[in-house]
Design a protein around this motif. Structure first.
Motif, PDB file in Angstrom:
ATOM      1  N   THR A 431     -42.481  11.836 -26.976  1.00 17.20           N
ATOM      2  CA  THR A 431     -41.693  12.254 -25.811  1.00 17.20           C
ATOM      3  C   THR A 431     -41.754  13.757 -25.632  1.00 17.20           C
ATOM      4  O   THR A 431     -41.504  14.512 -26.586  1.00 17.20           O
ATOM      5  N   ASN A 432     -42.086  14.184 -24.420  1.00 18.55           N
ATOM      6  CA  ASN A 432     -42.042  15.600 -24.053  1.00 18.55           C
ATOM      7  C   ASN A 432     -40.953  15.787 -23.003  1.00 18.55           C
ATOM      8  O   ASN A 432     -40.901  15.050 -22.015  1.00 18.55           O
ATOM      9  N   LEU A 433     -40.064  16.766 -23.213  1.00 14.47           N
ATOM     10  CA  LEU A 433     -38.966  17.050 -22.293  1.00 14.47           C
ATOM     11  C   LEU A 433     -39.216  18.368 -21.566  1.00 14.47           C
ATOM     12  O   LEU A 433     -39.712  19.322 -22.148  1.00 14.47           O
ATOM     13  N   TYR A 434     -38.882  18.406 -20.287  1.00 16.55           N
ATOM     14  CA  TYR A 434     -39.042  19.634 -19.502  1.00 16.55           C
ATOM     15  C   TYR A 434     -37.788  19.864 -18.670  1.00 16.55           C
ATOM     16  O   TYR A 434     -37.087  18.919 -18.332  1.00 16.55           O
ATOM     17  N   VAL A 435     -37.511  21.081 -18.254  1.00 12.78           N
ATOM     18  CA  VAL A 435     -37.940  22.365 -18.799  1.00 12.78           C
ATOM     19  C   VAL A 435     -36.752  22.856 -19.612  1.00 12.78           C
ATOM     20  O   VAL A 435     -35.651  22.994 -19.087  1.00 12.78           O
ATOM     21  N   ILE A 436     -36.956  23.137 -20.892  1.00 14.94           N
ATOM     22  CA  ILE A 436     -35.882  23.532 -21.801  1.00 14.94           C
ATOM     23  C   ILE A 436     -36.130  24.971 -22.247  1.00 14.94           C
ATOM     24  O   ILE A 436     -37.125  25.247 -22.908  1.00 14.94           O
ATOM     25  N   SER A 437     -35.213  25.847 -21.869  1.00 15.22           N
ATOM     26  CA  SER A 437     -35.382  27.263 -22.207  1.00 15.22           C
ATOM     27  C   SER A 437     -34.191  27.849 -22.951  1.00 15.22           C
ATOM     28  O   SER A 437     -34.278  28.966 -23.459  1.00 15.22           O
ATOM     29  N   GLU A 438     -33.063  27.128 -22.992  1.00 12.90           N
ATOM     30  CA  GLU A 438     -31.884  27.625 -23.694  1.00 12.90           C
ATOM     31  C   GLU A 438     -31.875  27.121 -25.129  1.00 12.90           C
ATOM     32  O   GLU A 438     -32.170  25.949 -25.378  1.00 12.90           O
ATOM     33  N   PRO A 439     -31.530  27.973 -26.097  1.00 12.88           N
ATOM     34  CA  PRO A 439     -31.523  27.545 -27.503  1.00 12.88           C
ATOM     35  C   PRO A 439     -30.639  26.335 -27.774  1.00 12.88           C
ATOM     36  O   PRO A 439     -30.989  25.472 -28.572  1.00 12.88           O
ATOM     37  N   TRP A 440     -29.465  26.245 -27.102  1.00 13.37           N
ATOM     38  CA  TRP A 440     -28.583  25.111 -27.376  1.00 13.37           C
ATOM     39  C   TRP A 440     -29.210  23.809 -26.886  1.00 13.37           C
ATOM     40  O   TRP A 440     -29.072  22.758 -27.534  1.00 13.37           O
ATOM     41  N   LEU A 441     -29.926  23.860 -25.764  1.00 15.46           N
ATOM     42  CA  LEU A 441     -30.557  22.659 -25.239  1.00 15.46           C
ATOM     43  C   LEU A 441     -31.758  22.266 -26.091  1.00 15.46           C
ATOM     44  O   LEU A 441     -32.026  21.071 -26.319  1.00 15.46           O
ATOM     45  N   TYR A 442     -32.469  23.260 -26.591  1.00 16.25           N
ATOM     46  CA  TYR A 442     -33.569  22.987 -27.515  1.00 16.25           C
ATOM     47  C   TYR A 442     -33.035  22.379 -28.808  1.00 16.25           C
ATOM     48  O   TYR A 442     -33.647  21.465 -29.381  1.00 16.25           O
ATOM     49  N   SER A 443     -31.887  22.863 -29.267  1.00 18.10           N
ATOM     50  CA  SER A 443     -31.261  22.303 -30.462  1.00 18.10           C
ATOM     51  C   SER A 443     -30.900  20.837 -30.243  1.00 18.10           C
ATOM     52  O   SER A 443     -31.076  19.998 -31.136  1.00 18.10           O
ATOM     53  N   LEU A 444     -30.399  20.520 -29.061  1.00 22.85           N
ATOM     54  CA  LEU A 444     -30.053  19.129 -28.747  1.00 22.85           C
ATOM     55  C   LEU A 444     -31.300  18.257 -28.729  1.00 22.85           C
ATOM     56  O   LEU A 444     -31.293  17.130 -29.258  1.00 22.85           O
ATOM     57  N   ALA A 445     -32.388  18.753 -28.130  1.00 22.83           N
ATOM     58  CA  ALA A 445     -33.642  17.998 -28.118  1.00 22.83           C
ATOM     59  C   ALA A 445     -34.176  17.806 -29.535  1.00 22.83           C
ATOM     60  O   ALA A 445     -34.716  16.742 -29.869  1.00 22.83           O
ATOM     61  N   TRP A 446     -34.012  18.818 -30.365  1.00 23.39           N
ATOM     62  CA  TRP A 446     -34.443  18.737 -31.762  1.00 23.39           C
ATOM     63  C   TRP A 446     -33.669  17.640 -32.493  1.00 23.39           C
ATOM     64  O   TRP A 446     -34.253  16.790 -33.170  1.00 23.39           O
TER      65      TRP A 446
END
Length: 524
Positions: A431-446
């Motif tokens: 799965t690839n998610l777009y567009v994630i640029s905020e650290p908190w949102l990247y943390s959630l995707a992680w």
């Protein structure tokens, strides 16, 4: 009356005097006038208390929206000062200018908040989805904050109930407080956050795919932008492909050239023309970098060095071939949207074949590095080049995706679901998610298990060593007063055990916690 005045005392209380000065401009000598039990100015402020609470709540909502969606809203209220004075048993003497300012600001805040909420709901509905997603990350911390707030309010509420002479009102306050407190203790039982998990269950960090390169550090979709993304540690590159009138695939996202080129100066009569209707020679005459400094889309243009600014200002439209060669040189994955030319275009019906020709014959990239996203003529594409990684934006059943040989999903982050990601991963579909640029949102995707994300901020997200809000489940339950073994309130534990769990300094062992339900024995 005269005797009462003579017996009236003035006491120097720094804390109360400071509060009174801030609240009512009584700075010199604050007269210690205790409110009579049962009054506490409630009769005077009850009519506007609901308005104060509403204003305060709306302020919190917009402050939270601003922090998560980068909108600005701020407000200050005299409400907290009033609570402090009431907790000291003092009457409220609000200065007349404060009354005017406070009442006006509250009314304006309520009106503007309602109007702004309607506008944001209509125009920025996706941002509200972002705010809802943020609760999956911040909910455990907001819950702990709620517990702390209720603890801090316990003494002022207890003092107020003790002084009040109306039993019905006092009991209603106690019941309301206990109801909120019990609700807070039960919230963890139904709370969901992918970031509440054991470290051993946390997967590797999602790969970073530069969305149009590194648009914070260089003009988007230019060769410099992709170089910047690779230098920042990008694992892949994302772009948008259009085919010129004479059959040269090039990189352009918009439906016209006004935003990212100087077409207005070079071809003033073609500002609304589709980029596909320009020949490659005409496209080469355009500047694709100077707009970056006049518009400064991310507010980062000033961070470039003088040499980088000069390089950015001289960027031109980039071809698909150069883009693919750069990715091949660094061994990176690529993904792109492919736009079909408009009617009357010579390559309207051959746009896919022309693109495949560049991938197979004109560039040095290997087909396995290409995540093929265009849904049109997918079977034809698979027959021509079976090594392309078939990618789709459709959340279809696993069986359907497997029949179409789909190996990767490319979906918006608002569709993020840990359960769905795991389901597809079990079928070898990443799965690839777009567009994630905020650290908190990247943390959630992680935490949710995403395999990759498209981002504008490779240089920022690459520095994250772990999710920002990762919390072990036992730790959250301990701070919340819930037994991590049997999920029962810790109220049944001994005082020493409850203290250890509330502090979180000495987590209880399983054998110690089980006694909170069965109450047979306590292990020390």
């Amino acid at each position: 009356m005269a005797r009462q005045r003579l017996l009236q005392r003035y006491e120097h209380q720094p804390f109360v005097s400071c509060l009174a000065g801030l609240y009512g401009c009584q700075w010199r000598r604050y007269q210690l006038t205790h409110a009579q039990p049962g009054h506490c100015c409630c009769s005077k402020v009850l009519s506007c208390f609901a308005l104060i609470v509403l204003t305060f709540c709306l302020s919190l909502v917009f402050l939270y929206f601003w922090s998560e969606a980068q909108n600005d809203y701020n407000d200050f209220d005299w409400f907290l000062l009033a609570v402090c004075l009431l907790s000291e048993g003092q009457r409220l003497y609000l200065h007349w200018c404060h009354k005017v300012i406070s009442s006006t600001s509250r009314l304006l805040t309520v009106i503007l908040s309602i109007v702004a909420s309607s506008i944001l709901t209509d125009l920025w509905s996706k941002e509200w989805m972002t705010v809802l997603l943020s609760f999956q990350v911040t909910a455990p911390y907001l819950h702990i904050g709620g517990v702390v707030l209720m603890t801090l309010l316990s003494w002022p509420i207890a003092l107020h109930v003790f002084r009040i002479n109306m039993r019905v009102r006092g009991m209603s306050i106690i019941v309301l407080y206990i109801t909120v407190l019990v609700t807070l203790f039960l919230v963890p039982l139904g709370m969901y956050s992918p970031c509440i998990k054991e470290r051993s269950n946390l997967g590797s960090a999602p790969a970073l795919i530069g969305h149009r390169g590194a648009p914070m550090l260089a003009p988007e979709n230019t060769f410099m932008s992709f170089e910047k993304a690779l230098a920042a540690g990008a694992d892949g590159l994302e772009t948008d492909v259009t085919i010129s009138y004479d059959g040269v695939p090039f990189l352009m996202h918009d439906k016209n050239l006004r935003r990212t080129t100087n077409v207005k100066d070079v071809f003033p009569n073609w500002t609304h023309t589709s980029p596909a209707m320009f020949t490659w020679r005409e496209l080469q005459s355009l500047n694709a970098g100077s707009w970056f400094f006049s518009q400064d889309p991310f507010g980062t243009a000033s961070s470039l060095s003088p040499d980088e600014q000069l390089q950015a200002q001289n960027q031109s439209v980039c071809t698909l071939r150069d883009f693919l060669d750069l990715a091949a040189q660094h061994g990176k994955l690529v993904i792109f949207d492919l736009y079909r030319p408009p009617r009357g275009h010579p390559y309207r019906d051959a746009w896919i074949s022309r693109t495949l020709d560049v991938i197979q014959n004109e560039s040095s990239i290997h087909s396995s590095q290409v995540l093929w996203l265009p849904p049109e003529l997918r079977e034809f594409v698979q027959e021509i080049d079976p090594e392309l990684q078939q990618t789709t934006a459709e959340l279809a059943p696993v069986e359907d995706l497997q029949l179409r040989h789909i190996s990767r999903l490319n979906i918006h982050y608002s569709s993020m679901s840990e359960k769905e990601i795991r389901k597809y991963a079990a079928a070898n579909i990443s799965t690839n998610l777009y567009v994630i640029s905020e650290p908190w949102l990247y943390s959630l995707a992680w935490c949710a298990g995403a395999h990759s994300v498209a981002t504008n901020a490779v240089h920022i997200l690459k520095n994250l060593q772990r999710p920002l809000f990762l919390m072990v489940n036992d730790t959250h339950l301990q701070f919340s007063g819930i037994c991590p073994s049997c999920f029962f309130p810790v109220v049944f534990l001994s005082v020493s055990h409850r203290h250890r769990m509330s502090t979180g300094l000495f987590p209880l062992k399983s054998c110690e916690v089980k006694s909170c339900v069965c109450k047979k024995q306590l292990h020390h």
